[in-house]
Design a protein around this motif. Structure first.
Motif, PDB file in Angstrom:
ATOM      1  N   ARG A  15      54.419  37.673  55.031  1.00 22.96           N
ATOM      2  CA  ARG A  15      55.489  36.746  55.388  1.00 22.96           C
ATOM      3  C   ARG A  15      56.601  36.859  54.361  1.00 22.96           C
ATOM      4  NH1 ARG A  15      53.367  31.034  57.313  1.00 22.96           N
ATOM      5  NH2 ARG A  15      53.987  30.482  55.210  1.00 22.96           N
ATOM      6  N   ARG A  43      59.798  34.696  52.980  1.00 25.82           N
ATOM      7  CA  ARG A  43      60.393  33.359  52.986  1.00 25.82           C
ATOM      8  C   ARG A  43      61.839  33.440  52.516  1.00 25.82           C
ATOM      9  NH1 ARG A  43      58.582  28.381  53.570  1.00 25.82           N
ATOM     10  NH2 ARG A  43      56.417  29.126  53.627  1.00 25.82           N
ATOM     11  N   SER A  97      63.087  29.049  55.908  1.00 20.95           N
ATOM     12  CA  SER A  97      62.571  29.704  57.114  1.00 20.95           C
ATOM     13  C   SER A  97      61.732  30.915  56.726  1.00 20.95           C
ATOM     14  CB  SER A  97      63.723  30.117  58.032  1.00 20.95           C
ATOM     15  OG  SER A  97      64.579  31.036  57.390  1.00 20.95           O
ATOM     16  N   VAL A 156      59.975  34.715  58.054  1.00 22.08           N
ATOM     17  CA  VAL A 156      59.820  35.835  58.975  1.00 22.08           C
ATOM     18  C   VAL A 156      58.464  36.465  58.699  1.00 22.08           C
ATOM     19  CG1 VAL A 156      60.628  38.148  59.587  1.00 22.08           C
ATOM     20  CG2 VAL A 156      62.273  36.325  59.199  1.00 22.08           C
ATOM     21  N   ARG A 157      57.674  36.618  59.730  1.00 19.98           N
ATOM     22  CA  ARG A 157      56.372  37.268  59.573  1.00 19.98           C
ATOM     23  C   ARG A 157      56.503  38.710  60.061  1.00 19.98           C
ATOM     24  NH1 ARG A 157      51.801  33.686  61.333  1.00 19.98           N
ATOM     25  NH2 ARG A 157      50.839  33.787  59.280  1.00 19.98           N
ATOM     26  N   GLU A 165      58.634  42.793  63.414  1.00 23.92           N
ATOM     27  CA  GLU A 165      58.653  41.343  63.281  1.00 23.92           C
ATOM     28  C   GLU A 165      57.658  40.732  64.257  1.00 23.92           C
ATOM     29  OE1 GLU A 165      61.808  37.589  63.448  1.00 23.92           O
ATOM     30  OE2 GLU A 165      62.539  39.673  63.418  1.00 23.92           O
ATOM     31  N   SER A 180      57.175  37.193  64.350  1.00 27.80           N
ATOM     32  CA  SER A 180      57.407  35.774  64.112  1.00 27.80           C
ATOM     33  C   SER A 180      57.049  34.903  65.296  1.00 27.80           C
ATOM     34  CB  SER A 180      58.875  35.544  63.718  1.00 27.80           C
ATOM     35  OG  SER A 180      59.146  36.147  62.466  1.00 27.80           O
ATOM     36  N   ALA A 235      53.626  29.590  62.492  1.00 26.09           N
ATOM     37  CA  ALA A 235      53.487  29.606  61.035  1.00 26.09           C
ATOM     38  C   ALA A 235      52.131  29.071  60.576  1.00 26.09           C
ATOM     39  CB  ALA A 235      54.615  28.798  60.401  1.00 26.09           C
TER      40      ALA A 235
END
Length: 353
Positions: A176, A178, A183, A185-186, A246, A248, A252
């Protein structure tokens, strides 16, 4: 992100000697031994409902009729999870040659980054270029990072502040990022450049810079940072380069995607060698060493360093605390696969069935 005290799962392989029985020779068939539940140390005390929830997360994707039938039955046994496992599965210990059991840990890194480049965030996390094929060698790490081949193509998912953490992210294969606004993004594995991985830890040991027991993420990372020129060159020793995608869409509060393309669960999901352990199967582990762990887990991931019938990598969680815990795992023990009853007995030699 601050340097983790973790030993990444990939780093454990950096200084490890070849596994017993790894020399070429006549292949030896795996050995299968059916056990009773009374043979599993700590079985009665485990949280079987938590294991059942993890099993349900991936069992719906299994295509084999035996497993699909068990998955349907599992949904009706949430209130008696232990009975479900004992009724429909048999514990099978699978061994191959003289190999010893080995449990390591892995985690989902969390890096500090931003959506755009800046003096702080200078290191790009790249998507795979369309011309790259995993089975065909492309440019090396050095070529990718020292040429303009990636520039101006909008391949950047994000930019991070630390090239060492990015290197370790590539070893883990997912993580991930940050952003300053909070916010996240994974990212997950999106392919690689087709070159074999070469260990920077083994290279430091070969040079005499480190002793084998020192080859940890913390020590290697500190050495790279303390020796910027040599450190950058050391990273180039590994020609393999991992690209990301990505992911996302994964909430989370859920774990990263495993090999079954479903979120994995901290302390209930493990990576295994699918040549011996079916993905989606429940697996009882008895990890010795510091912080012994006797628990029912589910095989939901794989890894290039996870090879052998008694080899498992335990997913610990996300972030630096999980990384620190994962780094303490390098322990012996025993793992036992829970297989559908008919499957279990079919593995035994005909004479004892």
């Amino acid at each position: 992100m601050r340097l983790r005290a973790a030993l990444l799962a990939g780093l454990w392989a950096m200084a490890a000697p070849p596994a017993p029985g790894s020399e070429p020779g006549e292949p030896e068939a795996p050995h299968h031994e059916i056990l009773g539940y009374s043979d599993l140390d700590g079985w009665a005390e485990d949280d079987h409902a938590a294991a059942l929830d993890t099993f349900l997360n991936t069992c719906r994707d299994l295509r084999d009729p035996d497993w699909r039938a068990l998955c349907s039955a599992a949904a009706d046994h949430r209130d008696d999870a232990r009975q479900f496992f004992e009724l429909f599965f048999r514990p099978v210990r699978i061994t191959h040659g003289s190999e010893e059991a080995l449990f390591t840990g892995y985690f989902e890194p969390e890096l500090d980054g931003a959506p755009h480049a800046s003096p702080t965030y200078r290191y790009p996390v790249y998507r795979k270029p369309p011309e790259v094929q995993d089975d065909t060698p492309w440019l090396t790490r050095r070529d990718i990072l020292s040429s303009p081949v990636m520039v101006g193509r909008e391949l950047e998912i994000a930019w991070v502040d630390d090239p060492v953490e990015l290197f370790f992210l590539q070893i883990q294969g997912s993580g991930r990022i940050r952003f300053p606004d909070g916010s996240v993004v994974r990212v997950g594995y999106g392919g690689f450049n087709g070159h074999d991985y070469r260990s920077i830890g083994q290279e430091l040991i070969r040079r005499g810079t480190l002793e084998p027991h020192e080859a940890s993420a913390e020590v290697i990372g500190n050495w790279v940072r303390d020796n910027p020129g040599e450190g950058e060159e050391l990273l180039m020793h590994n020609p393999s380069y991992v690209f990301f995608r990505e992911v996302s869409e994964v909430p989370a509060d859920k774990g990263p995607l495993g090999a079954m393309n479903r979120s994995i669960t901290p302390m209930r999901s493990i990576a295994v060698d699918p040549d011996y352990v079916p993905l989606g199967a429940p697996v009882w582990i008895e990890k010795e060493g510091g912080g012994p762990l006797n628990r029912l887990m589910v095989a939901q991931d794989t890894g290039s360093a996870i090879q052998g019938a008694q080899r498992a990598d335990i997913f610990v969680g996300t972030g630096s605390a999980a990384g620190a815990q994962a780094g303490t795992y390098r322990d012996p023990g025993r793992m036992v696969v829970l297989l559908p009853i008919q499957r279990a007995y079919a593995l035994l030699p005909e004479a004892v069935q």
